[in-house]
Design an enzyme around this catalytic site. Structure first.
Site, PDB file in Angstrom:
ATOM      1  N   SER A 109      33.121  32.517  33.896  1.00 37.36           N
ATOM      2  CA  SER A 109      33.009  31.735  34.163  1.00 37.36           C
ATOM      3  C   SER A 109      31.761  30.695  33.459  1.00 37.36           C
ATOM      4  CB  SER A 109      31.720  32.711  34.525  1.00 37.36           C
ATOM      5  OG  SER A 109      30.742  31.749  34.883  1.00 37.36           O
ATOM      6  N   TYR A 147      25.635  38.685  34.287  1.00 39.92           N
ATOM      7  CA  TYR A 147      26.741  38.386  34.586  1.00 39.92           C
ATOM      8  C   TYR A 147      26.567  37.873  33.101  1.00 39.92           C
ATOM      9  CZ  TYR A 147      30.136  35.501  37.291  1.00 39.92           C
ATOM     10  OH  TYR A 147      31.021  34.978  37.909  1.00 39.92           O
TER      11      TYR A 147
HETATM   12  P1  NAP Z   1      36.176  36.873  45.245  1.00 36.81           P
HETATM   13  O1  NAP Z   1      36.640  35.871  46.299  1.00 36.81           O
HETATM   14  O2  NAP Z   1      35.018  37.671  45.590  1.00 36.81           O
HETATM   15  O3  NAP Z   1      37.343  37.661  45.574  1.00 36.81           O
HETATM   16  C1  NAP Z   1      36.648  38.803  44.465  1.00 36.81           C
HETATM   17  C2  NAP Z   1      37.878  39.590  44.089  1.00 36.81           C
HETATM   18  O4  NAP Z   1      37.843  40.934  43.375  1.00 36.81           O
HETATM   19  C3  NAP Z   1      38.660  40.800  45.715  1.00 36.81           C
HETATM   20  O5  NAP Z   1      40.095  39.970  45.808  1.00 36.81           O
HETATM   21  C4  NAP Z   1      38.457  41.882  45.294  1.00 36.81           C
HETATM   22  O6  NAP Z   1      38.704  43.032  46.234  1.00 36.81           O
HETATM   23  C5  NAP Z   1      38.508  41.871  43.686  1.00 36.81           C
HETATM   24  N1  NAP Z   1      37.554  43.405  42.924  1.00 36.81           N
HETATM   25  C6  NAP Z   1      36.515  43.290  43.950  1.00 36.81           C
HETATM   26  N2  NAP Z   1      35.732  44.609  43.214  1.00 36.81           N
HETATM   27  C7  NAP Z   1      36.942  45.082  42.569  1.00 36.81           C
HETATM   28  C8  NAP Z   1      37.103  46.358  42.047  1.00 36.81           C
HETATM   29  N3  NAP Z   1      36.460  46.889  41.392  1.00 36.81           N
HETATM   30  N4  NAP Z   1      38.750  46.288  41.395  1.00 36.81           N
HETATM   31  C9  NAP Z   1      39.464  45.297  41.878  1.00 36.81           C
HETATM   32  N5  NAP Z   1      39.521  44.293  41.926  1.00 36.81           N
HETATM   33  C10 NAP Z   1      37.697  43.804  42.815  1.00 36.81           C
HETATM   34  O7  NAP Z   1      35.274  36.309  44.169  1.00 36.81           O
HETATM   35  P2  NAP Z   1      36.177  35.004  43.601  1.00 36.81           P
HETATM   36  O8  NAP Z   1      34.997  34.066  43.567  1.00 36.81           O
HETATM   37  O9  NAP Z   1      37.478  34.363  43.798  1.00 36.81           O
HETATM   38  O10 NAP Z   1      35.727  35.225  41.999  1.00 36.81           O
HETATM   39  C11 NAP Z   1      36.995  36.192  41.537  1.00 36.81           C
HETATM   40  C12 NAP Z   1      36.799  35.647  39.710  1.00 36.81           C
HETATM   41  O11 NAP Z   1      36.355  34.790  39.116  1.00 36.81           O
HETATM   42  C13 NAP Z   1      35.442  37.038  39.252  1.00 36.81           C
HETATM   43  O12 NAP Z   1      35.867  36.959  38.102  1.00 36.81           O
HETATM   44  C14 NAP Z   1      34.043  35.901  38.959  1.00 36.81           C
HETATM   45  O13 NAP Z   1      33.290  36.403  37.882  1.00 36.81           O
HETATM   46  C15 NAP Z   1      34.941  34.448  38.225  1.00 36.81           C
HETATM   47  N6  NAP Z   1      34.204  33.204  38.743  1.00 36.81           N
HETATM   48  C16 NAP Z   1      34.111  32.767  39.948  1.00 36.81           C
HETATM   49  C17 NAP Z   1      33.440  32.324  40.601  1.00 36.81           C
HETATM   50  C18 NAP Z   1      33.371  31.517  41.299  1.00 36.81           C
HETATM   51  O14 NAP Z   1      32.578  29.978  41.968  1.00 36.81           O
HETATM   52  N7  NAP Z   1      33.593  31.722  42.696  1.00 36.81           N
HETATM   53  C19 NAP Z   1      32.887  30.974  39.301  1.00 36.81           C
HETATM   54  C20 NAP Z   1      33.140  31.596  38.093  1.00 36.81           C
HETATM   55  C21 NAP Z   1      33.869  33.217  37.838  1.00 36.81           C
HETATM   56  P3  NAP Z   1      38.641  43.442  47.459  1.00 36.81           P
HETATM   57  O15 NAP Z   1      39.331  41.299  48.338  1.00 36.81           O
HETATM   58  O16 NAP Z   1      39.927  44.288  48.033  1.00 36.81           O
HETATM   59  O17 NAP Z   1      36.948  43.108  47.620  1.00 36.81           O
END
Ligand code: NAP
Length: 252
Positions: A142, A156
């Site tokens: 991130s 985080y």
């Molecule tokens: P998201 O839309 O909330 O999706 C999260 C995903 O992680 C879902 O598939 C969820 O599964 C899965 N997950 C959560 N806890 C888990 C666990 N204990 N074991 C296995 N799977 C798990 O989040 P996102 O925005 O795509 O984020 C994905 C990654 O990008 C994360 O690492 C986040 O920190 C990083 N990130 C995101 C952003 C942003 O702005 N969105 C920015 C920087 C970094 P379920 O569908 O079953 O709940």
């Protein structure tokens, strides 16, 4: 192309990566922890691209679940040659004294320990010294690892900085084994995670946008296109690199 396991492949960035990788000929293992329906939707799209998919429930913070997830994926799709670690959660928004320690602990178990456990299981299978054929690991970090997120989620940010350190160390350690390791540091990307955070603190999102030179929130495709390049042989000599995907935001 080979077999790609995407943790957190049911939604958001992971789902975007799974879809794009399928379009590029990868067979995909789609991990989820609670949203089976979303994972099945992604799997249906993957199969519509003429490649194989399997859906695997696993909590990445549980080492037994992680090992079972790798074994199941290999049984169904064959040897894993790519891993994208996208499973992750956010923490509370606010200064450190307002953080809930249990919530922080849970987040670090998933975002850091879980990702670490997945890297370990991947190396055990991919490394040439274990009879593997090499492979690629991409860790979703991130922008917070570089902005440090003061006043919002320093916990985080610290976890993502740990992921960046792991990415670089592992790239150096495993290159002789034919394993290439990269990171991407997305800024704010339009997913459920950000929609939830914006609901809790609209000011947080406004602040981020104000500091983003290209003036927009990122889309999942902004991240998946970079990840797809990193999964290709063209990226191999860049092992250990971490790509910033944050609209030109100053991150240090
Ligand atoms: P998201 O839309 O909330 O999706 C999260 C995903 O992680 C879902 O598939 C969820 O599964 C899965 N997950 C959560 N806890 C888990 C666990 N204990 N074991 C296995 N799977 C798990 O989040 P996102 O925005 O795509 O984020 C994905 C990654 O990008 C994360 O690492 C986040 O920190 C990083 N990130 C995101 C952003 C942003 O702005 N969105 C920015 C920087 C970094 P379920 O569908 O079953 O709940």
């Amino acid at each position: 192309m080979g077999v790609l396991l995407v943790t957190g492949g049911s939604r958001g960035i992971g789902a975007g990566v799974a879809r794009s990788a399928a379009e590029n000929g990868w067979h995909i293992g789609i991990n989820y922890t609670s949203n089976k329906e979303s994972a099945e939707d992604v799997a249906a799209y993957v199969r519509s691209q003429g490649v194989k998919a399997c859906v695997v429930k696993a909590d990445v913070s549980n080492p037994d679940n992680v090992e079972a997830m790798f074994s199941r994926t290999e049984e169904e799709l064959g040897p894993i040659t790519g891993l994208v670690n996208s499973a992750g959660i956010s923490s509370g928004i606010g200064p450190i004294e307002d953080h809930d320690l249990e919530q922080t602990h849970h987040m670090l178990e998933i975002n850091v320990f879980g990702l670490y456990a997945c890297c370990r299981s991947a190396v055990q299978r991919m490394a040439k010294r274990h009879g593997g054929q090499g492979g690629t690991i991409v860790n979703i970090s991130s922008a917070a690892a570089r902005t440090h997120a003061p006043g919002s989620f320093v916990d985080y940010a610290a976890g993502k900085a740990a992921v960046d350190s792991l990415t670089i160390g592992l790239a150096q350690e495993q290159a002789p084994q034919g394993i290439f390791v990269y990171g991407v540091r997305p800024g704010v990307i339009n997913t459920d995670m950000v929609k939830e955070a914006a609901k809790i603190s609209p000011a947080w999102l406004e602040g981020i946008l104000a500091g983003t030179p290209n003036g927009r929130i990122g889309e999942v495709e902004d991240v998946s296109s970079a990840v797809l390049w990193l999964l290709s042989e063209d990226a191999h000599h860049s092992t250990g690199s971490i790509i910033d995907i944050s609209g030109g935001r100053a991150t240090q």
